[in-house]
Scaffold this active site. Structure first.
Site, PDB file in Angstrom:
ATOM      1  N   LYS A   1      -6.868  -9.641  -7.912  1.00 31.44           N
ATOM      2  CA  LYS A   1      -8.048  -9.710  -7.066  1.00 31.44           C
ATOM      3  C   LYS A   1      -9.001  -8.559  -7.367  1.00 31.44           C
ATOM      4  CE  LYS A   1      -9.326 -10.212  -2.182  1.00 31.44           C
ATOM      5  NZ  LYS A   1      -8.825 -10.216  -0.797  1.00 31.44           N
TER       6      LYS A   1
ATOM      7  N   LYS B   1     -11.802  -2.566  -4.713  1.00 32.71           N
ATOM      8  CA  LYS B   1     -12.435  -1.247  -4.744  1.00 32.71           C
ATOM      9  C   LYS B   1     -11.489  -0.184  -5.279  1.00 32.71           C
ATOM     10  CE  LYS B   1     -13.638  -1.576  -0.333  1.00 32.71           C
ATOM     11  NZ  LYS B   1     -14.184  -1.232   0.999  1.00 32.71           N
TER      12      LYS B   1
ATOM     13  N   LYS C   1       0.814  -1.210   0.000  1.00 33.31           N
ATOM     14  CA  LYS C   1       0.000   0.000   0.000  1.00 33.31           C
ATOM     15  C   LYS C   1       0.851   1.266   0.000  1.00 33.31           C
ATOM     16  CE  LYS C   1      -4.172  -1.938   2.112  1.00 33.31           C
ATOM     17  NZ  LYS C   1      -5.152  -1.836   3.212  1.00 33.31           N
TER      18      LYS C   1
END
Length: 345
Positions: free
Chosen positions: A207, A210, A114
């Site tokens: 995957k 969002k 991230k």
């Protein structure tokens, strides 16, 4: 304090929940509520580890809550609330910041993913995220945590933190009347569900997420029937027809993903899907997949929309859940403060 079997899990309010959230987690949550005492949280404190627009964050908290309820979580049977309304999460998170070791956090792969290349610009909250996740779970001394594979490392850290707290304060725990010296349980992962890893409709090797910039990569739980149909029809496939055996899906990630989604929505195995549709071209199979997806997800989208039209009712549900959550967490935090040596009022 006796440890009561209890389930805890939650999702971030960052954008609409999607099919991967539903099949990978929520279907399992709905089943668990039939047999366990469950706490399901909208983890808004985790969401602000990266900057959020305040107005959009408030809307997203309500939208995720509406999706929880529309998908089948009963707020009367479960404790359903948003994390920031229960101060125990932040309080225990700080105590765990003082228990966890830097070396443990440095091994967390999600932070590396991230934060990207510019780690120095990442927030301290993003770095310490796993300690707060441990607090989310252990503030209720939860024993079971439904998680995806990508969160399993964080749950292992929660277990390490629980063990170290028990070891560091064993004498004080015993002095508080807990004879075995074990205050926090070792929470167990629950990794089940019909499709624990749903992949992107645009790339079967990634995957469903969002955060993907393409809305065509996912089916949102708020999508109407026409949008669901359009996204399925545009989903990436290959040129070969569907195989008649699951072995024929090997090396065909997009085909495997669509078959897996159909199987999960229809509550059947992949092999049964291929028995029924093997040999078909994807144009024909996608029409069948649209029917199954709309039948399953259409009512969820409609109920979410109805709930979102009454934000005051959603806020009432969250406030009621927060009150019930505080009632569980309060005695835990009181005992934690006594164990650690803090003076409380």
């Amino acid at each position: 304090m006796q440890i009561t079997p209890r389930v805890f899990s939650g999702m971030q309010p960052t954008g609409s929940l999607h099919l991967g959230n539903y099949l990978g987690a929520m279907v399992n949550w709905i089943e668990l509520q039939k047999t366990h005492a469950c706490i399901y949280c909208v983890v808004d404190l985790h969401a602000i580890t990266v900057w959020q627009d305040p107005d959009e964050l408030r809307r997203s908290i309500r939208q995720v809550t509406a999706a929880y309820i529309a998908a089948g979580l009963d707020p009367r049977k479960n404790v359903l609330f948003n994390q920031s309304q229960v101060s125990a999460h932040a309080e225990l998170g700080w105590i765990f910041n003082c228990v966890a070791r830097l070396g443990w956090l440095n091994r967390m792969t999600q932070f590396k993913e991230k934060a990207g290349k510019d780690r120095e610009q990442a927030s301290v909250g993003l770095y310490a995220y796993p300690n707060l996740m441990a607090a989310d779970i252990l503030a209720y001394r939860a024993t079971h945590v439904p998680v995806g594979e990508d969160q399993k490392q964080h749950l292992e850290l929660a277990r390490d933190i629980a063990q170290k707290f028990n070891n560091d304060f064993k004498g004080s725990i015993v002095a508080q009347g807990i004879a075995d010296g074990v205050f926090f349980p070792q929470p167990e992962p629950v990794i089940t569900g019909p499709a624990t890893r749903v992949m992107s409709l645009r790339d079967g090797t990634k995957k469903m997420s969002k955060s993907d910039p393409s809305d065509l990569s996912r089916i949102n739980l708020s999508d109407d029937a026409d949008t669901v149909a359009r996204k399925v029809q545009k989903a990436k496939t290959d040129t070969e027809p569907l195989p008649s055996e699951t072995a024929g899906l090997e090396g065909r990630p997009e085909a495997d993903n669509l078959v897996g989604i159909y199987a999960a929505l229809a509550h059947i195995g992949k092999q049964q899907v291929l028995r029924d549709h093997g040999g078909q071209q994807f144009s024909q199979f996608k029409r069948s997949l649209v029917e199954v997806a709309v039948a399953k997800l259409g009512p969820i989208a409609a109920e979410s929309e109805r709930l979102m039209a009454d934000p005051a009712e959603i806020d009432r549900v969250l406030a009621d859940g927060a009150e019930r959550a505080r009632a569980i967490a309060r005695p835990v935090m009181e005992k934690v403060k006594d164990i650690v040596g803090l003076i409380r009022s």
